[in-house]
Design a protein around this motif. Structure first.
Motif, PDB file in Angstrom:
ATOM      1  N   MET B   1      23.836  42.769  67.888  1.00  0.00           N
ATOM      2  CA  MET B   1      23.715  41.503  67.172  1.00  0.00           C
ATOM      3  C   MET B   1      24.015  41.658  65.673  1.00  0.00           C
ATOM      4  N   ALA B   2      23.790  42.883  65.204  1.00  0.00           N
ATOM      5  CA  ALA B   2      24.002  43.069  63.764  1.00  0.00           C
ATOM      6  C   ALA B   2      25.476  42.904  63.429  1.00  0.00           C
ATOM      7  N   SER B   3      25.707  42.227  62.337  1.00  0.00           N
ATOM      8  CA  SER B   3      27.074  41.856  62.012  1.00  0.00           C
ATOM      9  C   SER B   3      27.964  43.067  61.773  1.00  0.00           C
ATOM     10  N   ASP B   4      27.386  44.132  61.282  1.00  0.00           N
ATOM     11  CA  ASP B   4      28.236  45.273  60.948  1.00  0.00           C
ATOM     12  C   ASP B   4      28.915  45.853  62.191  1.00  0.00           C
ATOM     13  N   LYS B   5      28.289  45.624  63.356  1.00  0.00           N
ATOM     14  CA  LYS B   5      28.939  46.080  64.574  1.00  0.00           C
ATOM     15  C   LYS B   5      30.042  45.124  65.017  1.00  0.00           C
ATOM     16  N   GLY B   8      32.778  45.278  62.147  1.00  0.00           N
ATOM     17  CA  GLY B   8      33.294  46.606  61.837  1.00  0.00           C
ATOM     18  C   GLY B   8      33.854  46.743  60.440  1.00  0.00           C
ATOM     19  N   ILE B  10      33.104  48.461  57.887  1.00  0.00           N
ATOM     20  CA  ILE B  10      33.174  49.760  57.239  1.00  0.00           C
ATOM     21  C   ILE B  10      34.222  50.614  57.933  1.00  0.00           C
ATOM     22  N   ARG B  11      34.319  50.452  59.225  1.00  0.00           N
ATOM     23  CA  ARG B  11      35.314  51.210  59.961  1.00  0.00           C
ATOM     24  C   ARG B  11      36.700  50.986  59.358  1.00  0.00           C
ATOM     25  N   MET B  38      26.019  41.404  52.081  1.00  0.00           N
ATOM     26  CA  MET B  38      25.133  41.359  53.245  1.00  0.00           C
ATOM     27  C   MET B  38      25.702  42.023  54.487  1.00  0.00           C
ATOM     28  N   ASP B  39      26.956  41.774  54.782  1.00  0.00           N
ATOM     29  CA  ASP B  39      27.514  42.346  55.998  1.00  0.00           C
ATOM     30  C   ASP B  39      28.356  43.586  55.734  1.00  0.00           C
TER      31      ASP B  39
ATOM     32  N   GLY C  23      21.706  52.485  67.350  1.00  0.00           N
ATOM     33  CA  GLY C  23      23.093  52.464  67.803  1.00  0.00           C
ATOM     34  C   GLY C  23      23.438  51.161  68.505  1.00  0.00           C
ATOM     35  N   GLN C  24      24.622  51.118  69.068  1.00  0.00           N
ATOM     36  CA  GLN C  24      25.095  49.902  69.740  1.00  0.00           C
ATOM     37  C   GLN C  24      24.082  49.394  70.765  1.00  0.00           C
ATOM     38  N   GLY C  25      23.864  48.091  70.777  1.00  0.00           N
ATOM     39  CA  GLY C  25      22.958  47.497  71.762  1.00  0.00           C
ATOM     40  C   GLY C  25      21.536  47.384  71.253  1.00  0.00           C
ATOM     41  N   ALA C  26      21.248  48.063  70.152  1.00  0.00           N
ATOM     42  CA  ALA C  26      19.905  47.938  69.581  1.00  0.00           C
ATOM     43  C   ALA C  26      19.836  46.678  68.741  1.00  0.00           C
ATOM     44  N   GLY C  30      20.189  47.071  63.260  1.00  0.00           N
ATOM     45  CA  GLY C  30      21.060  46.205  62.457  1.00  0.00           C
ATOM     46  C   GLY C  30      20.288  45.468  61.380  1.00  0.00           C
ATOM     47  N   ARG C  33      19.632  47.792  58.546  1.00  0.00           N
ATOM     48  CA  ARG C  33      20.820  48.047  57.725  1.00  0.00           C
ATOM     49  C   ARG C  33      21.123  46.882  56.783  1.00  0.00           C
ATOM     50  N   ILE C  34      20.995  45.652  57.301  1.00  0.00           N
ATOM     51  CA  ILE C  34      21.218  44.503  56.414  1.00  0.00           C
ATOM     52  C   ILE C  34      20.176  44.511  55.294  1.00  0.00           C
ATOM     53  N   ALA C  58      30.309  56.511  68.791  1.00  0.00           N
ATOM     54  CA  ALA C  58      30.951  55.204  68.600  1.00  0.00           C
ATOM     55  C   ALA C  58      30.233  54.402  67.523  1.00  0.00           C
ATOM     56  N   GLU C  61      31.020  55.768  64.048  1.00  0.00           N
ATOM     57  CA  GLU C  61      32.372  55.405  63.638  1.00  0.00           C
ATOM     58  C   GLU C  61      32.398  53.954  63.148  1.00  0.00           C
ATOM     59  N   GLU C  62      31.762  53.116  63.936  1.00  0.00           N
ATOM     60  CA  GLU C  62      31.703  51.703  63.592  1.00  0.00           C
ATOM     61  C   GLU C  62      31.087  51.489  62.224  1.00  0.00           C
ATOM     62  N   LEU C  63      30.112  52.293  61.914  1.00  0.00           N
ATOM     63  CA  LEU C  63      29.407  52.127  60.648  1.00  0.00           C
ATOM     64  C   LEU C  63      30.076  52.902  59.514  1.00  0.00           C
ATOM     65  N   GLY C  64      31.174  53.547  59.823  1.00  0.00           N
ATOM     66  CA  GLY C  64      31.934  54.227  58.784  1.00  0.00           C
ATOM     67  C   GLY C  64      31.281  55.522  58.301  1.00  0.00           C
TER      68      GLY C  64
END
Lengths: 395, 395, 395, 395
Positions: B1-5, B8, B10-11, B38-39, C23-26, C30, C33-34, C58, C61-64
């Motif tokens: 749900m978090a926007s950063d995922k 993407g 930062i990726r 924020m994101d 990680g993903q799905g949590a 997120g 992090r915001i 993964a 990577e997504e989070l850079g």
């Protein structure tokens, strides 16, 4: 706290009254009867309940009227009751608008006090004639702009009058409903039928039915008089002859040295989600107020620069003008019928005083024929402005 | 749900941006920076933060900018950044209104995307020139009418667009505030000062500052275009040069066979009890909607003839257009900054697409220079109508 | 007003932090992090984002993240980061409950500040061990009872502390939700799965997940400590292993000469109509307060014998403790993420002070390991009481 | 729509009734009289209005009673009225609690229907004796748990009964007030005095006065019976003899195969900010309901997994059980007096049926002596549990 102790209606004898209109199938007649009954101030003893003789008879029987005092017409009723030693002291007129004037005329000329539903008449000219008749008769004329008798409306008025808001700058009032969103008159809804028929309702649809209520409430609380308006009237439902929505800009007359107040008035019968959404907001140089009819025991007050306060009927902060029209403790809600009954309570106080040739206490306040004239002037100005493409129109 | 995922940012590398205005003592600059942050989509790398050199320097230091990239003017900044290989891809313009046009011009001509506060300019003529510049530049122009990016505003728009309300008949919008109830500019309030100075703010006071927001929101959600308006503008506080209250009647252009919609717009800075009371209500032949900015996670929906429903952000009944701009579960409120950040998120999506020479997904929606032109046309029509005694005025 | 100016995070260099879990799905990762990003105080540079190696990679990577700093386990991460000159200064632990203790232990022993989700651990014994570890380490331990950082919660706390309510008599707190009304874990909802698994969540279901939040908030605002409780825990959905509803009576320890305060706590995951209905009401001999998480910018205050007041974040009547955690003007709502970010802002202030070997200002307040121990004691007392047929149980 | 047409009270002759208690200075007597009057169903013809002879006489005169029918005691009144051919058909008992039993006994034995205020008696034993007397007498016994007659309470009950909520799991009810926050009996408040005197009020303070209302409402709507409770009763104000706050855990008897429902009940007279804050919330496996007495025309309903709905009295979605007790259209609020009058309306229907030796329609519902016994059992269980340190206690 119970009103019957305060007013002593029974000790001094309840007021005998009759009713014109309000037979089976009517809505507002029943409301008037409950309002008259609530404090034990009035007793219904006569009626011309319907122009349909059968319905008139059945309605009278249902209400337990003496069959002799169930009349075929108000003309007959006014004459007959005026002659009786136990005749009615007051009459409630709850017919479609086009009968208000002739019925009121008949009873005033018979020396009987009149309590009349709004709008006062179907034209401003008629309304002015009625004013003259009232003045000539020396009788009381009470117009049931019932919203003015909610306790927290009285409180709002007192607060404005005593300067709690400073100079009034803005008056925003609205009365949205949704019951005419579709073409219900086509389905035989009696209420909808006469209200959207110019012959019975006059020139205003929503304007006359609810716009006048909103306008009256704005005047009552603000203490301001309208100078001019610009109105956009619409009939959104195809085939509808009278307006079902009005958007109006308001300019009030200046009071003292303050710049004139401005305002907006919206009334609608095609706003889905609103049942009877009458709302008044007033803003001045020192504070603001907000009141909503559906939740009438609350009054929001913000003194500028301080936190918002939620004033409650009967609660801390309630003022004398509100408390004198209150029957039960704070937190136990009063509603529409109590507010309506307050008009009858005020009327009773005035009638009792008149019995003794006196004026009622100056705390006793009710809408009069003059308010009715103002309402008719409002309707005519709205219709006129709208026909002239929303041009500013003097009242 | 978090926007950063989802996004993407930062990726793929955050977007380098600069800021014009927003130095110490400013309000909206800080909001833009939080929204950008924020994101994780943007990184602030340059600025012309104040026309006052000392304040510009101090502000840049506070924000951790490379001193080399703290510029004395936007002209200089546009030139210098355009030359750098790591130069800004976008600029946020958060100055008083009179600088919007020249600053935007400078950056567009330097090939840099522009994110600009509203209103777009100080005159309609300027706004139209800017449109031409944007079109010529091929760059993105994002106007921060931030209220359009609240999830439940997007939901309302989707519901109108897909016919949930039937034909739209009424659009009632208001934006009352109370912070200018007294003469605060006299007390040296910086926000109040420039906003009530025609040279910096343009011809509209409340009209430009909040009236344009209300008008933009009404257009955005209803999908309607305005045909004409009648406006009553006032400056209630003695000595104030620009309006602090506007009461406006609206007539929209007809859409399809339905009769044209009507509406009212009220914006005020002198309404005690209102902090930022932006509210939009839309009524159609099949239902009504109500949304309030101070409680933005709710959307009232009444399908005509059914009970009222309270739709919630992220809750049962939330639609795709709302859910794509939502960060957290229902019942955990999102607010103004999240809504503002959604504008930056949309801008980021568009900028990322532009990096690759593509258009963004058609779900990506943001106010553009065209909305800015509409806003300026609204201001000018209001001022013109008011000067002509509230005459109906075409846009 | 913007926080980046007040705190100057960038001027002094943002705080390097890592994340365990998320990680993903949590969901909550997120959010953290915001929250860390909002004020520019923190930068994420390392992670052990999932126990599943592929998902960890993964997600990183997504989070850079630098691939070198994406670790397979928190143990490895603690060791490696402690050695780096640019290693993390703080770690956020956002795993299921059973990993809180070992992860926190690893980072504390590596000399790294810990920011940890609640509840603190899976048993009270574990929680106490952790307290000893924190004390020994000399490092900061911040527990993210995020509701304590809403501005109006801080205001409520200040009002209680300064006597605005008189002696506290009653503390009524509730946290109803509805997402577990049906058996969603059967449908593979990851959030539901671990939260209703005793091995991962500990002995409390709703008790641990939201009961601890409600309890912590009650303590935080009232300043009271609990003496004993009587609890009725239920799992209404067939097959559910942990409670989904708790009804609890509370008795607080006496403070001064006043009689001990009493209270009730209700938390539920099976109450249809509630998304995240956390509500706190406190009553004393001089007044009452009410705050609701879904509408967090409001605080109702009734001084006994006076009208109710609606205090607003940033509005008239807002106090210093609220204003220091506020980013935008009154009437523009702040939400859950801003409240959560306030915890990170407080943590940042403490970490920056620690960088210089100082204590933060005493205005800086955040939940600590001691609050975590209290939370675990609450869970264990609830479970114990419920097993003993709701007998009164000391904490 | 007006009740006088539906019920035809006047056509068939209003019901003659008398009153015990309710003289000058009393509160609830006036409420009963308005309720009796509202629909024109009853006429007051006799009274033993005060134990103080002078006050009795003055009160009777004020109410317009025939002096002959103003009695010095209820014993005398019961005897005398039973002998008159035009004697009262029913009596309203509105005294302090300790007179309920002997007065009711006297009238039942005289063959007169009884309408009695709550709580039923001062002890459970007395209440049980009264049940036997009622059964033996064959007369009607109506207990004025007035909240059960609000239209939307009837609707809630119908929805629970017809399965709209599925299996009931939770019943949360509360009735906070604030009028006894300070020691008002010391100031000579008559209402406060007898209510906090064990001799007149019985063993329960807040428990008897408002706890019984809350408990009765919970039973009425949920259709559940209580198995046991655990109660914490307090008298927070120094010197107060009876409880002013009760926190109670509830366990209901299982119904069908569903697990037994649980609940919480809070009643308080020391909760500043609450005037009469009766609120009921019920949650089941399929949905939830919420109703608040201060805003009684609304009923929140959430079918699990769908948006929340705001049902309104008389509005779309209103059910038959609500509509039959409604007098006016949706959006015009009804209040406490209308709800109270509904009890009298139901009583009238039962009395009219009894005149003809019939049972009333099964739609006619009112609280009876059995509900009164349940209320007394609740009080005694609360007091017993509290004395045993809050131990679980069977009813």
């Amino acid at each position: 706290m119970a009103s019957d102790k305060v007013q002593g209606p029974i000790r001094y004898g309840p007021i005998r009254y009759g009713m014109v209109g309000g037979g089976q199938g009517a809505f507002i007649g029943g409301v008037h009867r409950i309002a008259a009954r609530m404090d034990g101030e009035f007793v219904l003893v006569a009626g011309a309940l319907s122009s349909n003789p059968e319905r008139a008879k059945a309605s009278a029987e249902e209400l337990g009227l003496d069959p002799e005092r169930s009349y075929a017409s108000y003309a007959e009723m006014a004459k007959a009751e005026a002659k009786r030693p136990d005749g009615i002291e007051a009459v409630s007129i709850v017919t479609p608008n086009n009968h208000h004037f002739p019925a009121a005329k008949a009873f005033l000329e018979a020396g009987i006090h009149v309590i009349c539903d709004k709008p006062l008449a179907t034209t401003l000219a008629e309304a002015k004639k009625l004013t003259a008749l009232v003045e000539k008769s020396g009788k009381l004329f009470v117009l049931t702009h019932n919203y003015t008798a909610y306790p927290m409306v009285r409180q709002a008025r007192e607060m404005v009058a005593t300067g709690a808001l400073g100079d009034i700058r803005l008056v925003q009032v609205e009365y949205p409903q949704d019951w005419l969103t579709e073409d219900v008159s086509a389905e035989g809804n009696k209420q909808a039928s006469w209200r959207s028929d110019p012959k019975q309702a006059g020139a205003g649809g929503a304007t006359g039915d609810i716009g006048t209520h909103a306008y009256n409430l704005a005047r009552f609380v603000s203490g301001l008089e309208l100078d001019s308006l610009a109105a956009d009237l619409d009939a959104f439902v195809p085939g509808r002859l009278l307006d079902d929505n009005l958007n109006v800009l308001l300019r009030f007359r200046a009071k003292g040295n303050a710049p004139p107040a401005k305002g907006m008035l919206w009334a609608s019968q095609v706003a889905p989600g609103h049942e009877n959404g009458l709302k008044l907001r007033i803003y001045g140089s020192k504070g603001g107020l907000e009141w909503v009819q559906a939740d009438p025991n609350y009054l929001w007050h913000t003194p500028f620069g301080e936190p918002k306060r939620l004033l409650t009927r009967g609660g801390a902060g309630a003022l004398a003008s509100a408390n004198r029209l209150t029957r039960i403790p704070a937190g136990h809600p009063e509603g529409y019928l109590e507010g309506f009954a307050n008009i009858y309570r005020e009327a009773a106080a005035a009638i009792r005083a008149a019995r003794n040739g006196r004026k009622p206490s100056k705390d006793v306040v009710f809408p009069t024929v003059h308010d009715g004239v103002e309402g008719m002037a409002f309707i005519e100005a709205c219709v006129k402005s709208s026909k002239k493409n929303g041009a500013w129109t003097k009242l």
